[in-house]
Design a protein around this motif. Structure first.
Motif, PDB file in Angstrom:
ATOM      1  N   LEU A   1       1.030  -1.340   0.109  1.00  0.00           N
ATOM      2  CA  LEU A   1      -0.408   0.487  -0.229  1.00  0.00           C
ATOM      3  C   LEU A   1       0.857   1.452   0.321  1.00  0.00           C
ATOM      4  CD1 LEU A   1      -3.122   1.597   0.712  1.00  0.00           C
ATOM      5  CD2 LEU A   1      -2.428   1.050   3.112  1.00  0.00           C
ATOM      6  N   MET A   2       1.827   1.160   0.408  1.00  0.00           N
ATOM      7  CA  MET A   2       3.307   2.284   0.902  1.00  0.00           C
ATOM      8  C   MET A   2       3.599   2.944  -0.054  1.00  0.00           C
ATOM      9  SD  MET A   2       6.216   3.137   3.389  1.00  0.00           S
ATOM     10  CE  MET A   2       6.902   1.362   2.603  1.00  0.00           C
ATOM     11  N   VAL A   3       4.364   1.352  -1.006  1.00  0.00           N
ATOM     12  CA  VAL A   3       3.901   1.939  -2.356  1.00  0.00           C
ATOM     13  C   VAL A   3       3.541   2.461  -3.879  1.00  0.00           C
ATOM     14  CG1 VAL A   3       5.653   0.055  -4.408  1.00  0.00           C
ATOM     15  CG2 VAL A   3       6.529   0.165  -2.196  1.00  0.00           C
ATOM     16  N   VAL A   4       2.450   1.540  -3.516  1.00  0.00           N
ATOM     17  CA  VAL A   4       1.008   2.488  -4.534  1.00  0.00           C
ATOM     18  C   VAL A   4       0.932   3.958  -3.749  1.00  0.00           C
ATOM     19  CG1 VAL A   4      -0.817   2.043  -5.417  1.00  0.00           C
ATOM     20  CG2 VAL A   4       0.710  -0.087  -5.255  1.00  0.00           C
ATOM     21  N   LEU A   5       0.969   3.972  -2.815  1.00  0.00           N
ATOM     22  CA  LEU A   5       0.583   5.056  -2.169  1.00  0.00           C
ATOM     23  C   LEU A   5       1.273   6.165  -3.444  1.00  0.00           C
ATOM     24  CD1 LEU A   5      -0.629   4.971   1.158  1.00  0.00           C
ATOM     25  CD2 LEU A   5      -1.882   5.561  -0.748  1.00  0.00           C
ATOM     26  N   ASP A   6       2.691   6.199  -3.038  1.00  0.00           N
ATOM     27  CA  ASP A   6       3.185   7.056  -2.911  1.00  0.00           C
ATOM     28  C   ASP A   6       3.297   7.237  -4.974  1.00  0.00           C
ATOM     29  OD1 ASP A   6       6.270   8.005  -1.775  1.00  0.00           O
ATOM     30  OD2 ASP A   6       4.435   6.938  -0.619  1.00  0.00           O
ATOM     31  N   ALA A   7       2.824   6.412  -5.917  1.00  0.00           N
ATOM     32  CA  ALA A   7       2.305   7.159  -6.784  1.00  0.00           C
ATOM     33  C   ALA A   7       1.756   7.848  -7.054  1.00  0.00           C
ATOM     34  CB  ALA A   7       2.094   6.255  -8.028  1.00  0.00           C
ATOM     35  N   THR A   8       1.172   8.385  -6.637  1.00  0.00           N
ATOM     36  CA  THR A   8      -0.044   9.146  -6.648  1.00  0.00           C
ATOM     37  C   THR A   8      -0.333  10.291  -5.395  1.00  0.00           C
ATOM     38  OG1 THR A   8      -1.968   7.922  -5.756  1.00  0.00           O
ATOM     39  CG2 THR A   8      -1.689   7.826  -8.548  1.00  0.00           C
ATOM     40  N   ILE A   9      -0.039   9.987  -4.209  1.00  0.00           N
ATOM     41  CA  ILE A   9      -0.432  10.835  -3.057  1.00  0.00           C
ATOM     42  C   ILE A   9       0.805  12.248  -3.439  1.00  0.00           C
ATOM     43  CG2 ILE A   9       2.005   9.960  -1.361  1.00  0.00           C
ATOM     44  CD1 ILE A   9       0.422  10.205   0.921  1.00  0.00           C
ATOM     45  N   VAL A  10       1.181  12.454  -3.870  1.00  0.00           N
ATOM     46  CA  VAL A  10       1.750  13.801  -3.993  1.00  0.00           C
ATOM     47  C   VAL A  10       0.827  15.086  -4.838  1.00  0.00           C
ATOM     48  CG1 VAL A  10       3.656  12.802  -3.463  1.00  0.00           C
ATOM     49  CG2 VAL A  10       3.390  12.754  -5.653  1.00  0.00           C
ATOM     50  N   ASN A  11      -0.002  13.718  -5.507  1.00  0.00           N
ATOM     51  CA  ASN A  11      -0.353  14.472  -7.142  1.00  0.00           C
ATOM     52  C   ASN A  11      -1.064  15.693  -6.730  1.00  0.00           C
ATOM     53  OD1 ASN A  11      -0.814  13.137 -10.113  1.00  0.00           O
ATOM     54  ND2 ASN A  11      -0.033  12.229  -8.147  1.00  0.00           N
ATOM     55  N   ILE A  12      -2.162  15.314  -5.195  1.00  0.00           N
ATOM     56  CA  ILE A  12      -2.867  17.433  -5.370  1.00  0.00           C
ATOM     57  C   ILE A  12      -1.798  17.655  -4.447  1.00  0.00           C
ATOM     58  CG2 ILE A  12      -4.465  17.194  -3.319  1.00  0.00           C
ATOM     59  CD1 ILE A  12      -6.663  14.990  -4.248  1.00  0.00           C
ATOM     60  N   ALA A  13      -1.107  17.315  -3.582  1.00  0.00           N
ATOM     61  CA  ALA A  13       0.204  18.567  -3.692  1.00  0.00           C
ATOM     62  C   ALA A  13       0.590  19.210  -4.094  1.00  0.00           C
ATOM     63  CB  ALA A  13       1.179  17.436  -2.206  1.00  0.00           C
ATOM     64  N   LEU A  14       1.239  18.563  -5.188  1.00  0.00           N
ATOM     65  CA  LEU A  14       2.285  18.946  -6.214  1.00  0.00           C
ATOM     66  C   LEU A  14       2.334  21.036  -6.038  1.00  0.00           C
ATOM     67  CD1 LEU A  14       4.685  18.797  -8.110  1.00  0.00           C
ATOM     68  CD2 LEU A  14       2.814  18.279  -9.567  1.00  0.00           C
ATOM     69  N   PRO A  15       0.721  20.818  -6.453  1.00  0.00           N
ATOM     70  CA  PRO A  15       0.823  22.471  -6.057  1.00  0.00           C
ATOM     71  C   PRO A  15       1.299  23.597  -5.042  1.00  0.00           C
ATOM     72  CG  PRO A  15      -1.414  21.885  -6.849  1.00  0.00           C
ATOM     73  CD  PRO A  15      -0.211  20.856  -6.309  1.00  0.00           C
ATOM     74  N   SER A  16       1.303  23.108  -3.757  1.00  0.00           N
ATOM     75  CA  SER A  16       1.793  23.311  -3.028  1.00  0.00           C
ATOM     76  C   SER A  16       3.212  23.106  -2.442  1.00  0.00           C
ATOM     77  CB  SER A  16       0.907  22.493  -1.413  1.00  0.00           C
ATOM     78  OG  SER A  16      -0.036  23.228  -1.496  1.00  0.00           O
ATOM     79  N   ALA A  17       3.566  22.722  -3.542  1.00  0.00           N
ATOM     80  CA  ALA A  17       5.201  21.817  -3.106  1.00  0.00           C
ATOM     81  C   ALA A  17       6.005  22.479  -4.196  1.00  0.00           C
ATOM     82  CB  ALA A  17       5.181  20.230  -3.360  1.00  0.00           C
TER      83      ALA A  17
END
Length: 499
Positions: free
Chosen positions: A31-47
């Protein structure tokens, strides 16, 4: 429970009493590995705002991870065979946690890109060892079906869960927690691995094929990088053409070398098997369509409909639930009784039908009436497909090839996701630009025309995604000819026992 260490067949070995708790540990890591393929998508504008990334460079937050992951998976699978799956699993967990901490603490965009690439490299160790541990832990056909159902549900829904978690963390904490969240998960999984996982030592006769690693990984990275760059440069750009052509050439040389190498990185008999090859292709094509839809739905919900990060993430929840139902309640129950393609073909047809519903989107579409039905159909179809793909691709594999076979399944996912995101995004951007150019006559209507153009680009690309999913159904129907597991067990190879 007696176990031999010589590679000879074993008799009278009972199941691992801790196997279901072991599944929890393996599932956490996956789950951790798969999450990291998409978890930063929504955070990308802030980053992007925090680290001052340019619009041209921001893609590397995603691409650095998928390139390293997909490009190194085959090598990671072979390392798991060489040094032992449990040891590789633990090393991957620790390295992934450290890389996540570095990314969360990043002070420059280059530091974040490097941390994401490092995450991908350790994920390439972690993912194949996790799947091969699952393969060798569950030997009873009925229990194996349930275990792979759970695993398939996580593999399919993890990306959608990533959107939900990413939205919550970004809105209520900050973007850095989309990376920090991996640390406690990894710590729990490491302790669980030491206490619950059982595995035989590595196979000392396995040798790392360094030339094969360079050729195979280099070819995959070149192709995925080339397709990613096509988004900003265009398909006719010399760099894009050179990367894709060079990548194909490297893979051709890789195949030639694998037929002659003394210890091949990817033994060709693995991909020559009709059922496995069909599963690899089906998975890759399915993921191309799925990741493309994830990308467009995220932007559509936030940019066109004005959803918040949390609301956007929650909008994907029905998709996640549908994938879990399709995988654990339908596929896992039916696979022991029916041939895998009897689940995979209907699954891909359902998913294609759900995706096709998104081609009717407008700038004012209603979520409940137009988006929700498509998400649920797509999720149910993916759930029906993922579980038999994982189970069939890894069934009857010799113990010394379990790691590399598992890596090949994951490679088809990551490469499919990378190519799908870049390919469909390029199609959407091109179609949007053409629409806006053709319709923008009155400057007063510019905002509306731009929105309509963006949605038009999405729908054009979604038609392509639908066609790709239909192709996956065709591949599954023609190539995957395996029988139902309960009919094939008497002819299957004896699985490796756990220590």
């Amino acid at each position: 429970m007696s176990v031999t260490r010589t590679g000879e067949p074993e008799t009278a070995v009972g199941p691992d009493p801790h196997r279901w708790w072991a599944l929890v540990v393996i599932a956490l890591a996956q789950l951790m590995v798969v999450l990291d393929a998409t978890i930063v998508n929504i955070a990308l504008p802030s980053a992007q705002r925090a680290l001052g990334m340019s619009d041209g460079n921001r893609q590397w937050v995603i691409t650095a991870y998928t390139l390293a992951f997909g490009g190194l998976l085959l090598l990671g699978g072979r390392i798991a065979d060489l040094v032992g799956r449990k040891r590789t699993f633990v090393i991957g967990l620790i390295g992934f946690a450290v890389a996540s901490g570095l990314g969360g603490a990043a002070t420059t965009s280059g530091m974040l890109f490097g941390a994401r690439a490092l995450q991908g490299a350790f994920a390439a160790l972690l993912a194949p060892s996790a799947l091969s541990l699952l393969t060798t832990t569950f030997t009873d056909p009925k229990e194996r079906g349930k275990a792979f159902g759970i695993y398939g549900a996580l593999a399919g829904s993890g990306a959608a869960i990533g959107f939900i978690v990413g939205g919550l963390l970004t809105e209520y904490l900050n973007w850095r927690w989309c990376l920090y969240v991996n640390i406690p998960i990894a710590v729990i999984a490491v302790f669980g691995a030491f206490g619950l996982l059982r595995d035989r030592p590595g196979h000392r006769n396995v040798r790392l094929d360094v030339p094969g690693a360079v050729l195979g990984c280099g070819g995959l990275v070149a192709i995925v990088y080339g397709v990613s760059e096509a988004n900003s440069r265009g398909w006719s750009d010399p760099l894009v053409l050179g990367l894709i052509t060079g990548g194909i050439a490297l893979l051709a040389v890789f195949v030639w070398w694998q037929s002659r190498a003394p210890s091949p990185l990817l033994p060709l008999h693995i991909v020559k098997d009709r059922n496995r090859a069909g599963c690899f292709l089906t998975m890759g094509l399915a993921i191309i369509g799925m990741f493309g839809v994830f990308l467009f739905m995220t932007y559509y919900l936030q940019v066109i409909l004005g959803y918040s990060p949390v609301k956007t993430g929650l909008a994907f929840l029905p998709l996640t639930v549908a994938i879990i139902i399709g995988s654990t309640q339908i596929s896992a129950r039916l696979l022991p009784r029916v041939a895998p393609r009897m689940l995979m073909v209907p699954g891909m047809l359902l998913a294609a039908g759900g995706v096709a519903m998104f081609t009717r989107l407008t700038v004012e579409s209603d979520y409940a009436g137009e988006l929700l039905p498509g998400l649920m159909l797509m999720g149910l179809g993916m759930g029906l497909t993922f579980m038999p793909v994982f189970a069939t691709a890894t069934a009857g594999v010799a113990p010394q090839d379990a790691g590399v076979t598992s890596a090949t399944v994951n490679t088809s996912q990551q490469v499919g996701g990378s190519i799908g995101t870049a390919l469909l995004n390029t199609i959407a951007t091109t179609a949007s630009t053409a629409y806006i150019t053709a319709h923008l006559r009155n400057p007063a209507q510019k905002a509306l025309i731009v929105k309509e153009g963006v949605v038009h680009g999405y729908t054009v690309a979604i038609w392509w995604a639908t066609a790709i999913m239909l192709m996956a159904a065709l591949v599954a129907g023609l190539m995957v000819t395996a029988k139902a597991p309960k009919h094939a067990m008497s002819d299957a190879a004896v699985p490796e026992s756990v220590a």
